[in-house]
Design a protein around this motif. Sequence first.
Motif, PDB file in Angstrom:
ATOM      1  N   GLU A 189      -2.138  98.481 -36.125  1.00 16.47           N
ATOM      2  CA  GLU A 189      -0.855  99.066 -35.746  1.00 16.47           C
ATOM      3  C   GLU A 189      -0.664  99.130 -34.231  1.00 16.47           C
ATOM      4  O   GLU A 189       0.463  99.241 -33.746  1.00 16.47           O
ATOM      5  CB  GLU A 189      -0.704 100.454 -36.366  1.00 16.47           C
TER       6      GLU A 189
ATOM      7  N   THR B  22       7.849  98.434 -30.496  1.00 16.61           N
ATOM      8  CA  THR B  22       8.955  98.188 -31.423  1.00 16.61           C
ATOM      9  C   THR B  22       9.827  96.980 -31.089  1.00 16.61           C
ATOM     10  O   THR B  22      10.672  96.597 -31.908  1.00 16.61           O
ATOM     11  CB  THR B  22       9.856  99.436 -31.502  1.00 16.61           C
TER      12      THR B  22
ATOM     13  N   ASN C 275       4.662  98.896 -39.014  1.00 21.18           N
ATOM     14  CA  ASN C 275       3.946 100.061 -38.493  1.00 21.18           C
ATOM     15  C   ASN C 275       3.545  99.928 -37.026  1.00 21.18           C
ATOM     16  O   ASN C 275       2.845 100.802 -36.501  1.00 21.18           O
ATOM     17  CB  ASN C 275       2.690 100.319 -39.327  1.00 21.18           C
ATOM     18  N   GLN C 276       3.968  98.881 -36.355  1.00 17.97           N
ATOM     19  CA  GLN C 276       3.570  98.678 -34.967  1.00 17.97           C
ATOM     20  C   GLN C 276       4.091  99.790 -34.061  1.00 17.97           C
ATOM     21  O   GLN C 276       5.244 100.212 -34.163  1.00 17.97           O
ATOM     22  CB  GLN C 276       4.091  97.334 -34.458  1.00 17.97           C
ATOM     23  N   TYR C 277       3.233 100.250 -33.144  1.00 20.18           N
ATOM     24  CA  TYR C 277       3.648 101.239 -32.152  1.00 20.18           C
ATOM     25  C   TYR C 277       4.729 100.654 -31.235  1.00 20.18           C
ATOM     26  O   TYR C 277       5.690 101.332 -30.893  1.00 20.18           O
ATOM     27  CB  TYR C 277       2.457 101.675 -31.291  1.00 20.18           C
TER      28      TYR C 277
ATOM     29  N   THR D 158      -3.362  91.147 -41.952  1.00 20.12           N
ATOM     30  CA  THR D 158      -2.667  92.309 -41.393  1.00 20.12           C
ATOM     31  C   THR D 158      -2.992  92.461 -39.908  1.00 20.12           C
ATOM     32  O   THR D 158      -4.042  92.014 -39.437  1.00 20.12           O
ATOM     33  CB  THR D 158      -3.061  93.622 -42.115  1.00 20.12           C
TER      34      THR D 158
ATOM     35  N   LYS E 188      -1.172 108.597 -31.080  1.00 20.42           N
ATOM     36  CA  LYS E 188       0.111 107.892 -31.149  1.00 20.42           C
ATOM     37  C   LYS E 188       1.126 108.453 -30.153  1.00 20.42           C
ATOM     38  O   LYS E 188       1.888 107.695 -29.540  1.00 20.42           O
ATOM     39  CB  LYS E 188       0.675 107.953 -32.568  1.00 20.42           C
TER      40      LYS E 188
ATOM     41  N   ASP F  44       4.036  95.421 -43.975  1.00 21.30           N
ATOM     42  CA  ASP F  44       3.887  96.826 -43.571  1.00 21.30           C
ATOM     43  C   ASP F  44       3.145  96.946 -42.244  1.00 21.30           C
ATOM     44  O   ASP F  44       3.456  97.806 -41.414  1.00 21.30           O
ATOM     45  CB  ASP F  44       3.137  97.611 -44.647  1.00 21.30           C
ATOM     46  N   SER F  45       2.163  96.074 -42.031  1.00 21.45           N
ATOM     47  CA  SER F  45       1.389  96.148 -40.789  1.00 21.45           C
ATOM     48  C   SER F  45       2.245  95.811 -39.575  1.00 21.45           C
ATOM     49  O   SER F  45       1.965  96.274 -38.468  1.00 21.45           O
ATOM     50  CB  SER F  45       0.161  95.226 -40.858  1.00 21.45           C
TER      51      SER F  45
END
Length: 736
Positions: A285, A217, A213-215, A282, A174, A209-210
């Motif tokens: 991420e 933004t 949670n994305q890298y 979903t 990440k 939530d999926s």
Amino acid sequence: MRKKTVIEQEEIKYFIDKIVKDEASQCATVQGWAFNTKTKEPVELYLLGREAVGVQFKRDFRIDVNNKYALPDDAKVGFIIEFDKNTYGEKLKLKLKDDNNIRIVPINLKKNYDYLKKPNLFNAKRLAGVTTRTVGYLSRNGLKNTIRKIKFELKYKNQENYDFWIDVHEDYDKKKVMAEISGFSYNPKVSIVMPVYNVEEQWLRACVDSVLNQYYTNWELCIADDNSTDAHIKPLLEEFKTLDSRIKVVYREENGHISEASNSALAIATGEFVGLLDNDDTLAEFALYEVVKLLNEHPEADLIYSDEDKLSEDNKRSQPFFKTDWAPDILLATNYICHFGVYRKTIIDEIGGFRKGYEGAQDYDLVLRFTEKTDKIFHIQKILYHWRMISNSTAVNPDSKGYAFEAGLKSLEDALERRKIKGTVSHGAFPGVYNIDYEIVNAGLVSVIIPTRDNAADLKACIDSIYEKTIYENFEIIVADNGSEKEETFRLFEYYTKKYPQQFKVVRIDIPFNFSKINNLAVKESNGEYLLFLNNDITVITKGWMKRMVSYAQQEHVGAIGAKLYYPDNTIQHAGVLLGMGGVAGHGHVGFPRGDYGYFGKLVTTNNYTSVTAACMMVKREDFDRVNGFEEKLTVAFNDVDFCLKLYEAGKFNVWLHDVELYHYESKSRGAEDTYSKYKRFNSEIKYMKDHWLKYIKNDPYYNRNLTRVDGNYAICVDIVGYVKGKTIEDEENEI
């Protein structure tokens, strides 16, 4: 002595897969591959105990090995060692060396060896662990074919491999990803459009939530509640709004179903691109990161889609769908693009968004209209979308929403009308796939070109089947006779010439066998607007075969058209060519039983491939001339692949038709490729292909890099080294 497991083995991994020799000239060739399992780089090659006199080392790309072990595309891990009479017959030792390791490999040139001809389809030890949906398959295809199917499942264990694939390919760092994102020069906003209606809280939370949670933004989540009646929906959506300002919600005052709800979500979208998300599915991420990464490389992209899989109620991932790149004819057979689709919003606005009356197939209708406006379509070969399998979803039970498939058929009928193409649409082999029967508007002459050398019995069966089972009337048959000597052959020629004087002729081409040149010369003797190349060991099954091929050949965007060919035992011989398989190219689905649906329905739908076999191939004469016919340097192998690639480079799409069926007895009159001289010729043709088409051999647009190049079964490709515990070196090597 206990065998070493793969994770305990030496760092240098190797395999000898072919030894070919010529007793008369006392020459031999050894073919294999070797690499370092840690660095994933090729190793150096030496012979021990002698000078390399009379020995030539050649390095080679082995796309199949690179693919299997996730090696760099440019790693030349393959080798070919040629020995002359100075070393012939000796027992030699090959030294494999890198900076830190050495392995000694004995080579016995007296040994006859060809691993590539040894199939390994059945492993009885795994029988107890096999779970396969045999009941429906048995009823459709019979006991014999069901047994064949079980053998394939025993060998290729896709779910087990998929678990490993996830470990290998989704190990994102990440911090590195975030650093890469901070360096993007282009950071478009992506609007995720999501209609909501009475979805269970656990699935909706997981879905939102999926997105959170994305890298990447720079997104917004545009939710349209379609007047849900479940009490938990509105409080939950209000909670999401307060949780993140990027989440926007609109509440519809009446239920309008999914098309109108999606349009309501679109109306509040302000992003440059729109991604489509169902309320119980979903996203990975890293999904938006991968999309925007591609946009930084290709800012011109209008449509981006990815691979996808299924997600169970207990969050177990399965059934990965590794797709092809942009394939217009596949899209006219099924909505293979599906999830995760990201669309340029200006084009969505131009075409008016989603259309009421196409509920259940609203995405299909959208993508059909969208792709009429652009060809800037890109595919990410990664799993970015997880399609939730719940009891009433089409992911589990396609029949649960039968109306959706009627809407899909209507979408295709509309597409033909918009494109001014005459044809009818019908439902295919299972829900969600379709057949288009194009009306022939140009019934031009078809020249059927059949090269032959004696083999009168097979030639007679071939020609008789053409005359008996062809309903398309405007054709001629041209037999290109390459050195026939038998009286029975000449009697056969005379018989057909007298019986069909306006429709049959023989052209004598007395040259050393060169498939390309024979066909090129025969074309000059033909009059057809369409050329149909046919092997002499083919017999026709489908009555409307030629008409069906002409109906596609007349389409401007279509290049070569291929057919479904069976061995005499009713197993697949040809269902499209896959580049990179076996190093250069091979056939997909070989050995699958007749009636099998294939990989995600590929055996029962019309498909685009980079190449189809010239054993039965039609092409417009003008396209044949445009690419200068077959390459005569390719005398036996790969001339059809080269020809199709030239068409593809010229902007044409090659098509394989699932409902044009023929038997192929495969090269009876030529014999096997089993002599040293034939092997040398074959290697020279391999070199030609790699010199001219390496970029496609490395990455076939109509095959996915996540699928194996070892054979054409569409099994998942994983880098097993270091992951499969308890497997012996011998077991592992038997997979290559």
